[in-house]
Design a protein around this motif. Structure first.
Motif, PDB file in Angstrom:
ATOM      1  N   ARG A  97       0.862  -1.182   0.000  1.00 45.51           N
ATOM      2  CA  ARG A  97       0.000   0.000   0.000  1.00 45.51           C
ATOM      3  C   ARG A  97       0.905   1.242   0.000  1.00 45.51           C
ATOM      4  O   ARG A  97       2.097   1.141   0.321  1.00 45.51           O
ATOM      5  CB  ARG A  97      -0.882   0.021   1.258  1.00 45.51           C
ATOM      6  CG  ARG A  97      -1.961  -1.046   1.233  1.00 45.51           C
ATOM      7  CD  ARG A  97      -2.603  -1.147   2.580  1.00 45.51           C
ATOM      8  NE  ARG A  97      -1.553  -1.389   3.593  1.00 45.51           N
ATOM      9  CZ  ARG A  97      -1.737  -1.332   4.901  1.00 45.51           C
ATOM     10  NH1 ARG A  97      -2.905  -1.031   5.394  1.00 45.51           N
ATOM     11  NH2 ARG A  97      -0.749  -1.562   5.738  1.00 45.51           N
ATOM     12  N   ILE A  98       0.287   2.406  -0.291  1.00 46.30           N
ATOM     13  CA  ILE A  98       1.106   3.631  -0.327  1.00 46.30           C
ATOM     14  C   ILE A  98       1.789   3.845   1.025  1.00 46.30           C
ATOM     15  O   ILE A  98       2.976   4.153   1.118  1.00 46.30           O
ATOM     16  CB  ILE A  98       0.239   4.854  -0.725  1.00 46.30           C
ATOM     17  CG1 ILE A  98      -0.231   4.711  -2.172  1.00 46.30           C
ATOM     18  CG2 ILE A  98       1.026   6.158  -0.540  1.00 46.30           C
ATOM     19  CD1 ILE A  98      -1.151   5.801  -2.681  1.00 46.30           C
ATOM     20  N   SER A  99       1.027   3.624   2.100  1.00 49.27           N
ATOM     21  CA  SER A  99       1.581   3.910   3.435  1.00 49.27           C
ATOM     22  C   SER A  99       2.664   2.910   3.849  1.00 49.27           C
ATOM     23  O   SER A  99       3.338   3.114   4.852  1.00 49.27           O
ATOM     24  CB  SER A  99       0.455   3.929   4.470  1.00 49.27           C
ATOM     25  OG  SER A  99      -0.238   2.706   4.422  1.00 49.27           O
ATOM     26  N   ASP A 100       2.843   1.835   3.069  1.00 49.23           N
ATOM     27  CA  ASP A 100       3.877   0.838   3.418  1.00 49.23           C
ATOM     28  C   ASP A 100       5.278   1.274   2.995  1.00 49.23           C
ATOM     29  O   ASP A 100       6.265   0.785   3.521  1.00 49.23           O
ATOM     30  CB  ASP A 100       3.609  -0.503   2.699  1.00 49.23           C
ATOM     31  CG  ASP A 100       2.383  -1.200   3.252  1.00 49.23           C
ATOM     32  OD1 ASP A 100       2.055  -0.965   4.428  1.00 49.23           O
ATOM     33  OD2 ASP A 100       1.761  -1.968   2.492  1.00 49.23           O
ATOM     34  N   ILE A 101       5.362   2.153   1.984  1.00 53.34           N
ATOM     35  CA  ILE A 101       6.691   2.344   1.383  1.00 53.34           C
ATOM     36  C   ILE A 101       7.490   3.429   2.115  1.00 53.34           C
ATOM     37  O   ILE A 101       6.922   4.328   2.740  1.00 53.34           O
ATOM     38  CB  ILE A 101       6.619   2.635  -0.146  1.00 53.34           C
ATOM     39  CG1 ILE A 101       6.070   4.033  -0.435  1.00 53.34           C
ATOM     40  CG2 ILE A 101       5.776   1.584  -0.874  1.00 53.34           C
ATOM     41  CD1 ILE A 101       6.313   4.465  -1.872  1.00 53.34           C
ATOM     42  N   SER A 102       8.806   3.328   2.022  1.00 56.78           N
ATOM     43  CA  SER A 102       9.645   4.232   2.821  1.00 56.78           C
ATOM     44  C   SER A 102       9.501   5.691   2.365  1.00 56.78           C
ATOM     45  O   SER A 102       9.535   6.602   3.193  1.00 56.78           O
ATOM     46  CB  SER A 102      11.096   3.785   2.822  1.00 56.78           C
ATOM     47  OG  SER A 102      11.547   3.681   1.504  1.00 56.78           O
ATOM     48  N   ALA A 103       9.284   5.923   1.060  1.00 60.87           N
ATOM     49  CA  ALA A 103       9.129   7.314   0.590  1.00 60.87           C
ATOM     50  C   ALA A 103       7.952   7.980   1.309  1.00 60.87           C
ATOM     51  O   ALA A 103       8.004   9.167   1.642  1.00 60.87           O
ATOM     52  CB  ALA A 103       8.909   7.341  -0.914  1.00 60.87           C
TER      53      ALA A 103
END
Ligand SMILES: C[S@@+](CC[C@H](N)C(=O)[O-])C[C@H]1O[C@@H](n2cnc3c(N)ncnc32)[C@H](O)[C@@H]1O
Length: 293
Positions: A81-87
């Motif tokens: 998901r979007i909230s999973d990625i480090s960026a």
């Protein structure tokens, strides 16, 4: 790709609404819509993810630059998901939908613009406006919203992404909002007072303002905004995913919540009043964008 959603289930009044507005109900059978993100351009280039890094972080090659929208990407989500990625965790990207980005892009922002964002909360567009104005010019953003709790979210977003340096927020009714653009940005003069005489001013205290904009005298009555965004209260947010949730919740609730004729009449009047006030606060030759569903 289609999901087994039977469009016959849509309530009759909604189907009529779609027909009257020339919208093909088949759109409600579309699945796997992409999500959209924008890089936080307040960060130095070295801290912004490249397309390749986004593909690695999302673990998919289905990440693409969106043509004509700088720093904007579509993502076909897989496992991540979007909230999973480090960026995202490093506040180097915002999640924002495509229609919001197009509304902001239509303002044609320039670095010295004084921007009024009527109905600004929770603030996705406001963050993008601030991002595009950047740090170098005299441009500022004045956000207005009726709902304090939504403004609090807006303030949190500005702080989280560190894009609030030239922003002030007012809790108030956008249909009567008359605070002029700020005359100073810290120690830099944006525009001199419109009258040499001492003006009697009733100051509106901002809900929140950055340090650079906190002590604006608000004496510049008679000066107006270069760009105005009116992102009025909607009859519905138009999101296919949100509408389809009513399959589970019951279409009666949808009819009651969104298709009630009194509610629609009231909202239409509010939208008209917000548009009129936005127009009143716009400089001659400025640009106003009315964004609504
Ligand atoms: C579509 S949302 C705005 C979304 C926002 N521009 C963004 O990008 O996140 C509409 C907003 O209008 C606000 N609103 C409704 N009536 C208002 C009014 N009379 N004056 C100012 N804001 C109003 C609501 O509180 C809500 O936050």
């Amino acid at each position: 790709m289609s999901i087994p959603f039977n469009i016959d289930q849509l309530p009759t009044c909604f189907k009529k609404f779609l027909e009257d507005n020339d919208i093909d109900p088949e759109i409600y059978t579309v699945a796997d819509l992409p999500r959209y993100i924008r890089t936080n351009t307040h960060l130095p280039l070295s801290q912004r993810p490249t397309l390749q890094q986004l593909r690695e972080q999302f673990e998919t090659d289905q990440v693409f630059s969106v043509p004509e929208l700088a720093d904007f990407f579509s993502v076909q989500l897989g496992q991540k998901r979007i909230s999973d990625i480090s960026a995202y965790k490093e506040h180097a990207i915002f999640g924002i939908d495509l229609s919001s980005a197009i509304a902001v892009e239509a303002l044609g922002l320039e670095k010295d613009d004084q921007v009024l964002d009527l109905c600004c909360a929770p603030g996705a567009k406001l963050c993008m406006i601030s991002n595009i104005l950047g740090r170098d010019g005299l441009g500022t953003v004045t956000g207005v919203d009726l709902a304090a709790h939504r403004l609090a979210t807006c303030r949190s977003l500005l702080k989280k992404y560190k894009v609030g340096e030239k922003v002030r927020l007012f809790e108030g009714d956008g249909t009567t909002f008359e605070v002029p653009p700020p005359s100073r940005l810290g120690n830099k003069v944006i525009e001199g007072s419109s009258s040499s005489k001492r003006q009697k001013v009733i100051q509106s205290k901002p809900f929140w303002a950055s340090r650079l904009l906190r002590f604006d005298s608000q004496v510049n009555s008679g000066s107006f905004y270069d760009k105005v965004l009116v992102d009025a209260e909607c009859t519905h947010d138009g999101s296919i995913a949100h509408i389809l949730k009513y399959e589970k919740w019951g279409w009666n609730t949808f009819e009651k919540n969104f298709m009630d004729s009194n509610r629609i009449l009231n909202i239409t009047q509010l939208q008209r009043d917000l548009m009129k006030q936005g127009w009143k606060m716009l400089k001659p030759g400025g640009t106003m964008v009315y964004s609504n569903y």
